[in-house]
Design a protein around this motif. Sequence first.
Motif, PDB file in Angstrom:
ATOM      1  N   VAL A   1       6.540   2.263  -7.766  1.00 55.93           N
ATOM      2  CA  VAL A   1       5.765   1.331  -6.945  1.00 55.93           C
ATOM      3  C   VAL A   1       5.810  -0.041  -7.607  1.00 55.93           C
ATOM      4  CG1 VAL A   1       4.202   3.108  -6.045  1.00 55.93           C
ATOM      5  CG2 VAL A   1       3.599   1.886  -8.164  1.00 55.93           C
TER       6      VAL A   1
ATOM      7  N   GLU B   1       0.707   4.015  -1.482  1.00 56.16           N
ATOM      8  CA  GLU B   1       0.030   5.317  -1.571  1.00 56.16           C
ATOM      9  C   GLU B   1      -0.072   5.995  -0.203  1.00 56.16           C
ATOM     10  OE1 GLU B   1      -1.215   2.419  -2.527  1.00 56.16           O
ATOM     11  OE2 GLU B   1      -2.820   1.979  -1.085  1.00 56.16           O
TER      12      GLU B   1
ATOM     13  N   CYS C   1      -0.148  -3.052  -5.916  1.00 58.99           N
ATOM     14  CA  CYS C   1      -1.070  -1.968  -6.301  1.00 58.99           C
ATOM     15  C   CYS C   1      -2.288  -2.489  -7.062  1.00 58.99           C
ATOM     16  CB  CYS C   1      -0.335  -0.950  -7.158  1.00 58.99           C
ATOM     17  SG  CYS C   1       1.009  -0.125  -6.304  1.00 58.99           S
TER      18      CYS C   1
ATOM     19  N   ALA D   1       0.835  -1.216   0.000  1.00 57.27           N
ATOM     20  CA  ALA D   1       0.000   0.000   0.000  1.00 57.27           C
ATOM     21  C   ALA D   1       0.868   1.264   0.000  1.00 57.27           C
ATOM     22  CB  ALA D   1      -0.955  -0.005   1.203  1.00 57.27           C
TER      23      ALA D   1
ATOM     24  N   HIS E   1      -5.087  -1.176  -7.219  1.00 55.81           N
ATOM     25  CA  HIS E   1      -5.818  -0.042  -7.816  1.00 55.81           C
ATOM     26  C   HIS E   1      -4.812   0.873  -8.519  1.00 55.81           C
ATOM     27  CE1 HIS E   1      -9.258  -1.505  -5.625  1.00 55.81           C
ATOM     28  NE2 HIS E   1      -8.534  -1.522  -4.520  1.00 55.81           N
ATOM     29  N   LEU E   2      -4.107   0.286  -9.483  1.00 49.54           N
ATOM     30  CA  LEU E   2      -2.958   0.982 -10.084  1.00 49.54           C
ATOM     31  C   LEU E   2      -3.361   2.307 -10.739  1.00 49.54           C
ATOM     32  CD1 LEU E   2       0.068   0.903 -10.603  1.00 49.54           C
ATOM     33  CD2 LEU E   2      -0.380  -0.467 -12.666  1.00 49.54           C
TER      34      LEU E   2
ATOM     35  N   SER F   1      -5.650   4.475  -9.786  1.00 46.12           N
ATOM     36  CA  SER F   1      -5.730   5.504  -8.722  1.00 46.12           C
ATOM     37  C   SER F   1      -4.351   5.823  -8.159  1.00 46.12           C
ATOM     38  CB  SER F   1      -6.617   5.000  -7.574  1.00 46.12           C
ATOM     39  OG  SER F   1      -7.821   4.534  -8.082  1.00 46.12           O
ATOM     40  N   THR F   2      -3.527   4.790  -8.058  1.00 45.45           N
ATOM     41  CA  THR F   2      -2.168   4.996  -7.525  1.00 45.45           C
ATOM     42  C   THR F   2      -1.385   5.947  -8.420  1.00 45.45           C
ATOM     43  OG1 THR F   2      -2.239   2.766  -6.591  1.00 45.45           O
ATOM     44  CG2 THR F   2      -0.063   3.769  -6.862  1.00 45.45           C
TER      45      THR F   2
END
Length: 220
Positions: free
Chosen positions: A87, A71, A92, A69, A94-95, A97-98
């Motif tokens: 990253v 982020e 990730c 995590a 939710h890549l 959004s990341t």
Amino acid sequence: MKLAPSIYTADFARLGEQVRAAEEAGADWMHLDVMDGALVPNITFGPAVCEAVRRSTLLPCEAHLMVQAPERFFQDYKAAGMQRITVHVEACPHLYSTIQALRKLDLQVGVALNPLTPLNAVEDALPLVDLVLIMSVEPGFGGQAYIPSATQRLQRMREMLNAVNPNAELEVDGGVNVHTIRDVRDAGASIAVVGSAVYSPNHSVAEGIAALRRALRGEL
Ligand code: DX5
Ligand code: ZN
């Protein structure tokens, strides 16, 4: 080819000096290996050390976040003065959004893949990133042997990037030294992370970087 010394194998008792030695020897980036003991079986350092490195050099600094995590920490590494954050796609889910979160902080975006993570795990993200990092060792430690299959992965990733994002950097990390650096350059890597090839009890930082440059010129 750009060189990005990893401070992970540097002498932490004189870290500022070791960073300046890499800058004086002609390094292009400083590569900071952040490890959380969860995503990888080792713990290194956090934002405070990254900020100290940033204060020790004019070189741009990239944080390689080998953390779950990641982020949660983008603000901290931005505040520490990092120009790029890389990253791990494995951390990730939710890549999209990341990546958006990094863009919002005006940070360059890197995405890393472990040695056997399929390249297509990041295929749809390629137009959105500044850099792809192909791990040529299992992340967690310096001084490991280069995994030979990384060479073909670099070639394939370079082709994938050329199709959708030709200006993106292709970085390789792990076991890059005087014996492997020409292969990774010829496979399409534009940045090589170099840890134990630069920071070693057997030679100075300057000698390590000079030897890599000689190897790239085919002089070794
Ligand atoms: C490994 C790190 C690498 C490593 C490089 O998890 O991401 O940056 O420190 O060290 P060498 O070049 O010695 O493999
Ligand atoms: Zn690294």
